[in-house]
Design a protein around this motif. Structure first.
Motif, PDB file in Angstrom:
ATOM      1  N   CYS A  72       0.708  -1.255   0.024  1.00 18.92           N
ATOM      2  CA  CYS A  72      -0.002  -0.096  -0.074  1.00 18.92           C
ATOM      3  C   CYS A  72       0.953   1.340  -0.016  1.00 18.92           C
ATOM      4  O   CYS A  72       1.959   1.336   0.560  1.00 18.92           O
ATOM      5  CB  CYS A  72      -1.045   0.089   1.378  1.00 18.92           C
ATOM      6  SG  CYS A  72      -1.601   1.490   1.633  1.00 18.92           S
ATOM      7  N   ARG A  96      -2.716  -1.493  -2.979  1.00 21.84           N
ATOM      8  CA  ARG A  96      -3.782  -0.470  -2.336  1.00 21.84           C
ATOM      9  C   ARG A  96      -3.481   0.861  -2.121  1.00 21.84           C
ATOM     10  O   ARG A  96      -1.896   0.938  -2.032  1.00 21.84           O
ATOM     11  CB  ARG A  96      -3.868  -1.015  -0.911  1.00 21.84           C
ATOM     12  CG  ARG A  96      -4.766  -0.311  -0.170  1.00 21.84           C
ATOM     13  CD  ARG A  96      -5.235  -0.567   1.425  1.00 21.84           C
ATOM     14  NE  ARG A  96      -5.955  -1.903   1.496  1.00 21.84           N
ATOM     15  CZ  ARG A  96      -6.253  -2.432   2.505  1.00 21.84           C
ATOM     16  NH1 ARG A  96      -6.227  -1.699   3.644  1.00 21.84           N
ATOM     17  NH2 ARG A  96      -6.934  -3.709   2.586  1.00 21.84           N
ATOM     18  N   HIS A  98      -3.972   4.360  -0.202  1.00 21.21           N
ATOM     19  CA  HIS A  98      -4.631   4.684   0.927  1.00 21.21           C
ATOM     20  C   HIS A  98      -4.643   6.334   1.234  1.00 21.21           C
ATOM     21  O   HIS A  98      -3.600   7.022   1.332  1.00 21.21           O
ATOM     22  CB  HIS A  98      -3.654   4.255   2.105  1.00 21.21           C
ATOM     23  CG  HIS A  98      -4.020   4.708   3.711  1.00 21.21           C
ATOM     24  ND1 HIS A  98      -3.393   4.742   4.732  1.00 21.21           N
ATOM     25  CD2 HIS A  98      -5.156   5.412   3.862  1.00 21.21           C
ATOM     26  CE1 HIS A  98      -3.915   5.182   5.645  1.00 21.21           C
ATOM     27  NE2 HIS A  98      -5.117   5.649   5.380  1.00 21.21           N
ATOM     28  N   GLU A 138      -8.294   2.319   0.264  1.00 21.32           N
ATOM     29  CA  GLU A 138      -8.595   2.797   1.861  1.00 21.32           C
ATOM     30  C   GLU A 138      -8.661   4.162   1.855  1.00 21.32           C
ATOM     31  O   GLU A 138      -8.123   5.042   1.439  1.00 21.32           O
ATOM     32  CB  GLU A 138      -7.620   1.978   2.569  1.00 21.32           C
ATOM     33  CG  GLU A 138      -7.657   2.509   4.263  1.00 21.32           C
ATOM     34  CD  GLU A 138      -6.763   1.638   5.061  1.00 21.32           C
ATOM     35  OE1 GLU A 138      -6.188   0.751   4.652  1.00 21.32           O
ATOM     36  OE2 GLU A 138      -6.427   2.662   6.183  1.00 21.32           O
ATOM     37  N   SER A 140      -8.959   7.315   4.862  1.00 22.74           N
ATOM     38  CA  SER A 140      -8.875   7.754   6.149  1.00 22.74           C
ATOM     39  C   SER A 140      -9.307   9.055   6.411  1.00 22.74           C
ATOM     40  O   SER A 140      -8.919  10.017   5.499  1.00 22.74           O
ATOM     41  CB  SER A 140      -7.535   7.694   6.680  1.00 22.74           C
ATOM     42  OG  SER A 140      -7.045   6.329   6.998  1.00 22.74           O
ATOM     43  N   THR A 166     -11.947   0.092   2.491  1.00 24.94           N
ATOM     44  CA  THR A 166     -11.551   0.060   3.824  1.00 24.94           C
ATOM     45  C   THR A 166     -11.693   1.480   4.261  1.00 24.94           C
ATOM     46  O   THR A 166     -11.315   2.423   3.711  1.00 24.94           O
ATOM     47  CB  THR A 166     -10.323  -0.357   4.087  1.00 24.94           C
ATOM     48  OG1 THR A 166     -10.010  -1.553   3.408  1.00 24.94           O
ATOM     49  CG2 THR A 166      -9.733  -0.408   5.556  1.00 24.94           C
ATOM     50  N   ASN A 168     -10.936   3.992   7.600  1.00 28.35           N
ATOM     51  CA  ASN A 168     -10.094   3.802   8.445  1.00 28.35           C
ATOM     52  C   ASN A 168     -10.323   5.379   9.422  1.00 28.35           C
ATOM     53  O   ASN A 168     -10.568   6.306   8.792  1.00 28.35           O
ATOM     54  CB  ASN A 168      -8.442   3.899   8.190  1.00 28.35           C
ATOM     55  CG  ASN A 168      -7.721   4.113   9.167  1.00 28.35           C
ATOM     56  OD1 ASN A 168      -7.872   3.249  10.188  1.00 28.35           O
ATOM     57  ND2 ASN A 168      -6.464   4.859   9.087  1.00 28.35           N
ATOM     58  N   SER A 201     -11.544   0.108  10.027  1.00 23.99           N
ATOM     59  CA  SER A 201     -10.365   0.021  10.340  1.00 23.99           C
ATOM     60  C   SER A 201      -9.909   0.825  11.436  1.00 23.99           C
ATOM     61  O   SER A 201     -10.430   2.115  11.604  1.00 23.99           O
ATOM     62  CB  SER A 201      -9.387   0.260   9.318  1.00 23.99           C
ATOM     63  OG  SER A 201      -7.796   0.576   9.546  1.00 23.99           O
TER      64      SER A 201
END
Ligand code: KIV
Ligand code: ZN
Length: 512
Positions: A72, A96, A98, A138, A140, A166, A168, A201
């Motif tokens: 990632c 991945r 992020h 992902e 966040s 995902t 986070n 996450s």
């Protein structure tokens, strides 16, 4: 009852590298990534590709080398960062992206200077750019720990609809406490309408010493990915420590509804490698990986353990890899045994010439120190991986004199940009004298922030490993050096830090 899988996302190479001075070379990162793969980490956050060309190369090399773990790259929610991350992970078997943007009122207003609507729109666009490279995305919400829950619900619903897989929820500043953090996770899972389409996450910082507790509380509330680092390395007080999370879940299988895929016998070797590469020592009483974690001092405890181990031990030292770093090589070991052990340790040899040089240095070391351990090989190969052309300052020779009642003296010969210079200096001790001698040649204007010595292995013939942290014009760099003579190790570490400051350009910190 079948347990859920808890995804272990290791960010030692990204958040861990944001620890002051803990910068790692591409080869260091590759070695750590291979060890993480051996340990069966699910996701390796290999770096922040847009930070610099060096970071991009490191992420790309890891993406090429690692087959078993997802690789990632972090990216801020802007097009340039995401395209750099996408290119860097392109060779990965599983890659991945992020991406993140801050969501707390204070970060949106003071740092980003964006309205909440603009933040949501940017996050959705970021996920769209990332989808051009991978479906494994992902998202966040930076500083989620201080964000408003209604806003988190809104932004998460939108990015899930845009394709994030995902979600986070970082406690970026380590402000949360377990009950409250668990309640946030529970409430997000309940309130976000499409929450069942993603893995939830957590990413906790340790400013109040609660990173592991917060992460585990979140697992009880439904989180199924934990972001963590070896030895709890990371920004400021660090991140949740991987070894503590993994061993808590395994040891208290009666409490946690999850299990991990981690090969726990690889934990101690990973801890030692990360400590050696970064120069961050592991405190002796650190859970799981500290030298005293399985040592019983009191007579009553020793007696109990001898009679029945479980009287005082809840885990077995060998299950986390203590004792695995046995004596490997000695003075009479041949070139093939040396090469084979390096391969077992995941250290790649670029050429026959590099192998020959490393083997010659191994023989020199084996003459001084009869038993060569894995840690010695890691230190030796780290020195070997330094490309001579990148060494503006190079130690050629040294002589030290220290005698009761006399001022210690150091005589140092260096090459500076290829030309040789020698000088002599006095100091309060031989290390001080050595540093003064180096500075009288280098005249670097650096400030010494940290000096630490650690024995790499046991015994008085062990190599001393020295870390030196230097600062100049706002840049901070750690240098390492290892030698059976700790004054030589100190001089090497000082020069290593100077060379890094001399060579390296600026690199971006994603969160500034
Ligand atoms: O602490 C943090 O918020 C981070 C994010 C970039 C995930 O490291
Ligand atoms: Zn972080």
């Amino acid at each position: 009852m079948k347990k859920d899988q808890l995804i272990i996302f290791d960010t030692t190479l990204r958040d861990g590298e944001q620890s002051p001075g803990a910068s790692m070379t591409r080869d260091d990162k590759l070695r750590i990534a291979r060890q993480l793969e051996r340990m069966r980490v699910d996701v390796i956050e290999a770096g922040f590709a847009a930070a610099s060309n060096g970071d991009f190369d490191a992420v790309r090399s890891i993406a090429e080398a690692i087959k078993e773990s997802t690789v990632c790259s972090l990216a801020r929610a802007n097009e340039n960062d995401i395209r750099r991350a996408g290119e860097a992970i392109r060779p990965a078997a599983r890659g991945r992206i992020h991406t993140f943007i801050a969501t707390s009122p204070i970060h949106m207003e003071k740092k980003l200077r964006m309205t909440p609507d603009e933040v949501v729109a940017q996050a959705v666009k970021a996920v769209g750019w990332a989808r051009e490279y991978t479906s494994d995305i992902e998202f966040s919400a930076e500083d989620a720990g201080r964000s408003e829950i209604d806003f988190l619900c809104r932004i998460f619903e939108e990015v899930i609809r845009a394709g994030a897989k995902t979600i986070n929820v970082p406690d970026t500043v380590g402000y949360n406490v377990p009950e409250q953090y668990a309640a946030t996770i529970r409430s997000l899972i309940e309130r976000v309408p499409n929450s069942d389409q993603v893995i939830w996450s957590v990413h906790c910082h340790n400013d109040l010493g609660l990173a592991v507790s917060n992460s585990l509380a979140a697992v009880m509330a439904g989180a199924r990915q934990v972001e963590c680092t070896i030895n709890g390395l990371g920004e400021r007080a660090g991140n949740a420590s991987l070894e503590e999370i993994v061993m808590a879940v395994r040891t208290r299988a009666d409490v946690f509804p999850v299990e991990t895929r981690i090969d726990t016998t690889q934990i101690v070797p990973a801890s030692k490698l990360v400590s050696q590469v970064t120069g961050y020592p592991v405190q002796p009483n650190k859970a799981i990986v500290g030298a005293n974690a399985f040592a019983h001092e009191s007579g009553i405890h020793q007696d109990g353990v001898l009679k029945h181990r479980e009287t005082y031990e809840i885990m077995r030292a060998e299950d986390v890899g203590w004792g695995a770093n046995k004596l490997v090589l000695g003075k009479h070991s041949g070139r093939n045994a040396f090469r084979a052990r390096l391969q077992e340790l995941g250290i790649t040899i670029a050429s026959e010439e590099q192998l020959n040089n490393a083997f010659a240095r191994f023989k020199e070391l084996a003459d001084k120190k009869h038993e060569i351990f894995d840690e010695d090989l890691h230190a030796l190969m780290r020195d070997e991986s330094v490309v001579p052309e990148t060494e503006h300052f190079r130690l050629i020779a040294s002589r030290f004199h220290s005698e009761t009642g006399e001022k210690p003296q150091a005589e140092i010969t260096l090459t500076v940009g290829g030309s040789e210079q020698s000088t002599c200096a006095e100091g309060s001790g031989p290390v001080d004298a050595a540093f003064k001698a180096i500075e009288s040649i280098a005249d670097s204007g650096c400030e010494l922030l940290l000096y630490s010595v650690n024995a790499i292995t046991t015994g008085t013939d062990a190599q001393g490993e020295v870390t030196v942290r230097l600062a100049r014009e706002g840049r901070v760099m750690d240098g390492q050096g290892a030698d059976t003579d700790i004054i030589v190790a100190s001089a090497k570490a000082y020069l290593n830090a100077l060379n890094k400051l001399h060579g390296g350009g600026h690199k971006l910190n994603p969160q500034v």
